[in-house]
Design a protein around this motif. Structure first.
Motif, PDB file in Angstrom:
ATOM      1  N   PHE A 129      26.139  24.984  35.097  1.00 17.55           N
ATOM      2  CA  PHE A 129      25.937  23.807  34.268  1.00 17.55           C
ATOM      3  C   PHE A 129      26.375  22.544  34.978  1.00 17.55           C
ATOM      4  O   PHE A 129      27.481  22.472  35.492  1.00 17.55           O
ATOM      5  N   ASN A 130      25.466  21.596  34.988  1.00 15.11           N
ATOM      6  CA  ASN A 130      25.817  20.288  35.520  1.00 15.11           C
ATOM      7  C   ASN A 130      26.195  19.450  34.314  1.00 15.11           C
ATOM      8  O   ASN A 130      25.389  19.235  33.415  1.00 15.11           O
ATOM      9  N   SER A 131      27.476  19.012  34.289  1.00 13.33           N
ATOM     10  CA  SER A 131      27.944  18.367  33.059  1.00 13.33           C
ATOM     11  C   SER A 131      27.170  17.086  32.753  1.00 13.33           C
ATOM     12  O   SER A 131      26.913  16.788  31.590  1.00 13.33           O
ATOM     13  N   ASP A 132      26.726  16.367  33.797  1.00 12.07           N
ATOM     14  CA  ASP A 132      25.949  15.131  33.546  1.00 12.07           C
ATOM     15  C   ASP A 132      24.638  15.464  32.860  1.00 12.07           C
ATOM     16  O   ASP A 132      24.198  14.782  31.931  1.00 12.07           O
ATOM     17  N   ASP A 133      24.017  16.550  33.365  1.00 15.29           N
ATOM     18  CA  ASP A 133      22.735  16.982  32.824  1.00 15.29           C
ATOM     19  C   ASP A 133      22.886  17.381  31.351  1.00 15.29           C
ATOM     20  O   ASP A 133      22.113  16.967  30.475  1.00 15.29           O
ATOM     21  N   LEU A 134      23.938  18.163  31.098  1.00 16.67           N
ATOM     22  CA  LEU A 134      24.188  18.632  29.734  1.00 16.67           C
ATOM     23  C   LEU A 134      24.456  17.429  28.826  1.00 16.67           C
ATOM     24  O   LEU A 134      23.923  17.340  27.715  1.00 16.67           O
ATOM     25  N   TYR A 135      25.231  16.494  29.355  1.00 15.01           N
ATOM     26  CA  TYR A 135      25.572  15.311  28.570  1.00 15.01           C
ATOM     27  C   TYR A 135      24.300  14.535  28.200  1.00 15.01           C
ATOM     28  O   TYR A 135      24.096  14.143  27.052  1.00 15.01           O
ATOM     29  N   ARG A 136      23.437  14.347  29.222  1.00 16.67           N
ATOM     30  CA  ARG A 136      22.201  13.584  29.004  1.00 16.67           C
ATOM     31  C   ARG A 136      21.334  14.245  27.928  1.00 16.67           C
ATOM     32  O   ARG A 136      20.812  13.582  27.031  1.00 16.67           O
ATOM     33  N   LYS A 137      21.242  15.558  28.002  1.00 13.53           N
ATOM     34  CA  LYS A 137      20.365  16.249  27.054  1.00 13.53           C
ATOM     35  C   LYS A 137      20.946  16.236  25.642  1.00 13.53           C
ATOM     36  O   LYS A 137      20.230  16.047  24.663  1.00 13.53           O
ATOM     37  N   LEU A 138      22.281  16.399  25.567  1.00 13.33           N
ATOM     38  CA  LEU A 138      22.910  16.359  24.239  1.00 13.33           C
ATOM     39  C   LEU A 138      22.821  14.943  23.669  1.00 13.33           C
ATOM     40  O   LEU A 138      22.611  14.744  22.476  1.00 13.33           O
ATOM     41  N   LYS A 139      22.955  13.965  24.566  1.00 12.55           N
ATOM     42  CA  LYS A 139      22.880  12.558  24.160  1.00 12.55           C
ATOM     43  C   LYS A 139      21.502  12.267  23.547  1.00 12.55           C
ATOM     44  O   LYS A 139      21.389  11.645  22.496  1.00 12.55           O
ATOM     45  N   ASN A 140      20.452  12.772  24.200  1.00  8.67           N
ATOM     46  CA  ASN A 140      19.090  12.564  23.687  1.00  8.67           C
ATOM     47  C   ASN A 140      18.947  13.130  22.300  1.00  8.67           C
ATOM     48  O   ASN A 140      18.394  12.502  21.397  1.00  8.67           O
ATOM     49  N   ILE A 141      19.480  14.343  22.123  1.00  9.19           N
ATOM     50  CA  ILE A 141      19.382  14.981  20.807  1.00  9.19           C
ATOM     51  C   ILE A 141      20.222  14.220  19.793  1.00  9.19           C
ATOM     52  O   ILE A 141      19.800  13.928  18.684  1.00  9.19           O
ATOM     53  N   GLY A 142      21.449  13.814  20.249  1.00  5.65           N
ATOM     54  CA  GLY A 142      22.348  13.069  19.366  1.00  5.65           C
ATOM     55  C   GLY A 142      21.718  11.786  18.886  1.00  5.65           C
ATOM     56  O   GLY A 142      21.779  11.445  17.708  1.00  5.65           O
ATOM     57  N   SER A 143      21.037  11.086  19.803  1.00  5.67           N
ATOM     58  CA  SER A 143      20.456   9.801  19.421  1.00  5.67           C
ATOM     59  C   SER A 143      19.324  10.002  18.430  1.00  5.67           C
ATOM     60  O   SER A 143      19.013   9.130  17.639  1.00  5.67           O
ATOM     61  N   ARG A 144      18.690  11.163  18.475  1.00  3.72           N
ATOM     62  CA  ARG A 144      17.610  11.427  17.520  1.00  3.72           C
ATOM     63  C   ARG A 144      18.184  11.834  16.159  1.00  3.72           C
ATOM     64  O   ARG A 144      17.645  11.527  15.123  1.00  3.72           O
TER      65      ARG A 144
END
Ligand code: ADP
Length: 598
Positions: free
Chosen positions: A573-588
């Motif tokens: 797991f790349n934490s930046d990648d995970l963060y970005r993807k969770l962020k996208n979902i969070g913003s939705r």
């Protein structure tokens, strides 16, 4: 097969045993039959001609008896003489036909016709088809001449110079027998040869099947081993990165960097082996999505700049301005892999000076663009002989390469095969001590200007602490790793061990996102995602699902999409990648954008 026959061999069986090929065996038997029958015919005709006082016939018979005896001896001495003896027999047949027609019988009688028939069939059975046609023509010619110019044609006629009855009739019957036996032998050999070939074909098919199975099991073994190796390695990399983010002494930091570097190298090697394996079994295909090449290449170089600078090398990047804000349709993962490999080699094999990458537009027409990629270095260079070898798998320019630089010799083999998928090929210009240039051209379809949303201001950060995350993962180390990464963002996920537990959990509670491992016991990630997507409660059926996977091939990507999963995250797991993807979902899901002060 070496068979030595006794000098005075008289056995046909021994001779045939020495010959492995069934058609050649048949040829030997046919020649043997013709010779034996000719000797019998000679022996029958000899007293006939003698008592009738036919001197010419007598001379001819004695001459032929002599020739046939010598030929028989030679035939039985060694199989290598068979072809020449066959040829001599045909010439003897021609001699008989011509002498029968114009000297002895001086007409077309049944014996002449029989000899012509024997010439034709022996020619086709004993020599090649071109000579067979010529000999057949030479055999038919005297008969045709006599038919056209002869005063009268007396087909079955006993001439003064022809053998007297019953010798003539015996010869005619023996001629017929020779024709029948020769046909029979050849037919039998043909049949045997066909069944031998069929049996051989079956063996061959079986061997090919077994070879394919062996290749498949090798591929499966490699694939399973690589996956098995990757799981603990992912944990090592993940944990090392977590440790690197926490406070440590300088010595610990050095040690951790070494662990991280080695683990990353091992990870790359396993990926290379997996990729190579996939290429070997033609399982690799390219993705086709819009890509901003300008940004892609700059990003790759950003990652590699540190590596270059550590060695005191300059990294020059020159990208044609026409590529700015231009999107092409391609596979970014594979293109990155190609550039990464070539640039990585350039840095690895250069001690001082610079490495450069340049992208030049060679041709731009309406909806397609051809780009030349060139990676140059001022390193150790490669001599001409070595240049021919380095694109082979597991080949390095010299045996000291591994000792001095490490590596496995797989990188360029992968680059070459990947470029083959892009319809291109890699070229190299280099001389020892003078540096190297690796270059290739790729034609891309254009996809119009980049419409990607600009990156969010770095000061803005999403708070994902309140995101309700469900993790479905059977591997405890991976779960621990995710727990630690998510705890950095104050997020407390719920963990389940398999698909069944996950479905129960989704039915019981509300979640914003599911992180789902693909390979799990009992119910795997695909099946679990499918069941969730079929739930009657629409809000539950539409929870975003992110697959957790060790490798993403096109196949896997399509499968992830086909069961309704929204995205994937690569292990480790790349934490930046995970963060970005969770962020996208969070913003939705929620309006959770907060500004980080400072
Ligand atoms: P690896 O780098 O793992 O040895 P590669 O397939 O990438 O394997 O390269 C094969 C060989 O080609 C290397 O071992 C090296 O000898 C030679 N080579 C590749 N790139 C360069 C370069 N830029 N300069 C000098 N030699 C190179």
């Amino acid at each position: 097969m070496k068979h030595t026959l006794p000098i005075f061999n008289w056995s046909l069986r021994r001779l045939l045993d020495a010959e492995p090929d069934s058609l050649k065996k048949a040829r030997i038997s046919i020649i043997f039959t013709i010779l034996i029958f000719s000797l019998i015919k000679g022996a029958v005709a000899l007293p006939g001609a003698f008592y009738a006082g036919q001197d010419l016939q007598l001379f001819r018979i004695i001459l032929l008896l002599g020739i046939f005896s010598v030929l028989l001896k030679f035939l039985l001495a060694h199989r290598k003489y068979a072809a020449n003896i066959g040829m001599i027999l045909i010439w003897v047949g021609l001699f008989l036909t011509w002498s029968n027609a114009f000297v002895t019988a001086q007409t077309i009688n049944i014996a002449t016709i029989q000899v012509v028939v024997m010439i034709i069939l022996s020619s086709f059975y004993l020599v090649n088809w071109r000579w067979a046609l010529i000999y057949s023509f030479l055999g038919i010619l005297p008969v045709s001449i006599l038919l056209i110019v002869g005063e009268e044609v007396r087909l079955v006629k006993i001439d003064p110079n022809q053998l007297a009855s019953p010798f003539y009739e015996i010869v005619v019957v023996l001629n017929f027998l020779t024709i029948v036996i020769a046909h029979f032998l050849y037919y039998q050999a043909l049949n045997r040869s066909v069944s031998e070939k069929e049996a051989l074909n079956l063996q061959l098919q079986q061997a090919v099947k077994e070879a394919n199975m062996a290749v498949q099991s090798k591929a499966d073994f490699l694939s399973t081993m690589s996956h098995e190796l990757r799981t603990p390695l992912n944990s090592v990399i993940g944990m090392t990165q977590l440790l690197l983010n926490s406070p440590y002494t300088e010595e610990q930091s050095e040690n951790l960097k070494i662990v991280n570097f080695s683990a990353m190298n091992l990870h790359m090697l396993i990926n290379d082996i997996l990729d190579f394996n996939k290429m070997e079994s033609d399982k690799l295909s390219l993705e086709a999505i819009p890509v901003d090449l300008y940004r892609l290449v700059n990003n790759i170089c950003l990652g590699m700049r540190f590596q270059a600078e550590e060695k005191g090398l300059e990294l020059n990047v020159t990208i044609d301005e026409r590529l700015k804000d231009q999107q092409v349709i391609t596979d970014p993962t594979r293109l990155t892999q190609i550039i990464h490999n070539l640039l990585g080699n350039a840095i690895k094999f250069t001690h001082s000076g610079s490495v450069s990458i340049a992208l030049d537009v060679l041709e731009a027409v309406d909806d397609s663009i051809t780009i030349n990629f060139s990676i140059t270095d001022t390193g150790i260079g490669i001599n001409i002989e070595q240049q021919a070898l380095i694109f082979e798998a597991f080949m390095q320019a010299s045996s000291s390469t591994t000792r001095n630089f490490g590596g496995t010799g797989l990188g360029l083999a992968i680059v070459k095969r990947l470029l083959g998928l892009f319809g291109s090929d890699v070229q190299v210009k280099s001389s020892e001590g003078q540096g190297s240039e690796f270059y290739f051209d790729i034609s891309f379809s254009l996809s119009g200007p980049d419409k990607e949303v600009p990156e969010t201001d770095s000061k803005m950060q999403y708070d994902i602490s309140s995101l309700r995350v469900l993790v479905v993962e059977d591997n405890p180390i991976n779960s621990l790793l995710l727990k630690k990464i998510l705890s950095n963002w104050n997020n407390l996920p719920v963990f389940t061990l398999n698909g069944y537990e996950a479905i129960e959990e989704v039915e019981r509670n509300e979640y914003d996102v599911i992180l789902m491992d693909i390979h799990m016991p009992l119910l795997d990630g695909y099946a679990t995602a499918r069941i969730i997507r079929e739930m009657t409660d629409v809000s539950k059926a539409s929870i975003p699902i992110i697959a957790l996977t060790a490798s993403v091939s096109n196949d896997l990507y399509n499968k992830i999409k086909s069961v309704g999963m929204n995205d994937y995250i690569n292990k480790p797991f790349n934490s930046d990648d995970l963060y970005r993807k969770l962020k996208n979902i969070g913003s939705r899901t929620h309006d959770v954008l907060v500004e980080i002060p400072g």
